[in-house]
Write a protein that holds these residues in place. Structure first.
Motif: not given
Length: 348
Positions: A40-54
């Protein structure tokens, strides 16, 4: 370097690797296994859109458990990683999983020693499920890839496709933070976890997580509806359930309760006449009507409460309390057993 792991051959672990990877994190899961999970700490391994399929996976640290023989690998991702998903299946949706994976050629057939953030591809199905994880893998996210999805037709709808599967871990004796999934047993008596609403402590004897501190259980109480009918004298008699409702309760883990009975009892028929208000117990614990639990009056009137302590009951057992009365004679005036209240208080 983007993904680092300590304790992998060849012996090139740098001081920086050691400082960044969570070497001291160790929450036992069994005699030889460490609970894997995200630190734990912050938002580890956060998922963010990087494109249509990325999809981009952010920085974070974790423990990745292999087989019992392998042990647990401390892992750190010190720079975001972008992953590209394969196009959707022609007919059905599939679920892919994003995982931290450790390759160790001493224990697997991959022929390399490294840690990576990877997509574990699922299988298209009318009811798709997430793929099983290989050894030394920690699932972070599930991604639903619709049938026919591709960059040319809009790609993956990231707002609805992501399923957060990050579970957390802590050091030995620490409190495991809330994360995906609470359906796991504790590893040792007295282990703590945060369930999102409060703390829980693992009770190894009961085999269950219990609120900590224990949630106070409210007393249970019933009130007498009608006075004793006085049709029988000289013996203890149960009130009917309509005249005075019974109490059925589950014995707490302490195996102890307080039981109170109170009201008005009176008998002035003679100098020796008595009136009793009592209770008896049946079920996982039995006790008869009598002087050990009753409230009584002799040649007079009493308004009061009798509170007694009972321990040694079987935790989890069901017990029913039945109110009762006893009138030695009823030829005179002021003969009654009325306004009763029966209460059970739970000892935690």
């Amino acid at each position: 370097m983007t993904v680092r792991s300590a304790w992998l051959l060849p012996l090139t672990q740098t001081r920086e690797d050691t400082r960044l990877t969570p070497v001291g994190t160790y929450a036992p899961e069994s005699e030889m296994r460490t609970r894997d999970g995200v630190i734990a700490g912050g938002n580890p391994f956060a998922a963010t859109s990087a494109g249509a399929m990325s999809l981009q996976i952010g920085v974070g640290r974790a423990q990745v458990q292999g087989t019992d023989a392998q042990g647990a690998y401390p892992v750190a991702v010190d720079a975001p990683v972008t992953l590209n998903f394969a196009d959707g299946e022609a007919q059905f949706a599939r679920v892919d999983s994003i995982a931290l994976r450790v390759y160790d050629q001493l224990f697997d057939q991959a022929g390399q020693n490294l840690a990576a953030v990877e997509i574990i591809r699922g299988t298209g199905s009318a009811t798709p499920t997430a793929p099983s994880m290989p050894s030394a893998c920690l699932r972070l996210w599930d991604v639903t890839v619709p049938a026919g999805a591709s960059a040319g037709v809009g790609g993956i709808p990231w707002s609805s496709a992501l399923g957060d599967r990050r579970r957390f871990t802590s050091t030995y004796g620490g409190i495991i933070p809330r994360g995906y999934g609470l359906a796991f047993n504790g590893a040792y008596d007295g282990q703590y976890r945060d369930n999102g609403a409060g703390l829980e402590r693992w009770d190894a004897t009961a085999g269950a997580w219990e609120a900590y501190p224990a949630t106070p259980t409210r007393p249970i109480s019933t009130k007498q509806v009608t006075p004793a009918p006085l049709t029988t004298t000289g013996a203890f008699v149960d009130f009917t359930a309509a005249a005075w409702p019974r109490i059925t309760f589950t014995v707490p883990s302490s195996g102890a309760v307080f039981v109170s009975v109170g009201g008005q009892v009176s008998n002035r028929s003679t100098a020796a006449s008595t009136a009793w208000m009592t209770w008896r117990a049946t079920g996982a614990y039995t006790e008869a009507h009598g002087a050990l639990n009753g409230l009584s009056a002799q040649a007079g009137r009493v308004i009061g409460t009798r509170r007694v302590y009972r321990d040694g009951l079987t935790p989890g057992g069901q017990v029913t309390l039945i109110p009762g009365w006893n009138i030695s004679s009823n030829a005179g005036t002021d003969v009654f057993v009325q306004d009763g209240q029966l209460t059970v208080e739970f000892v935690q």
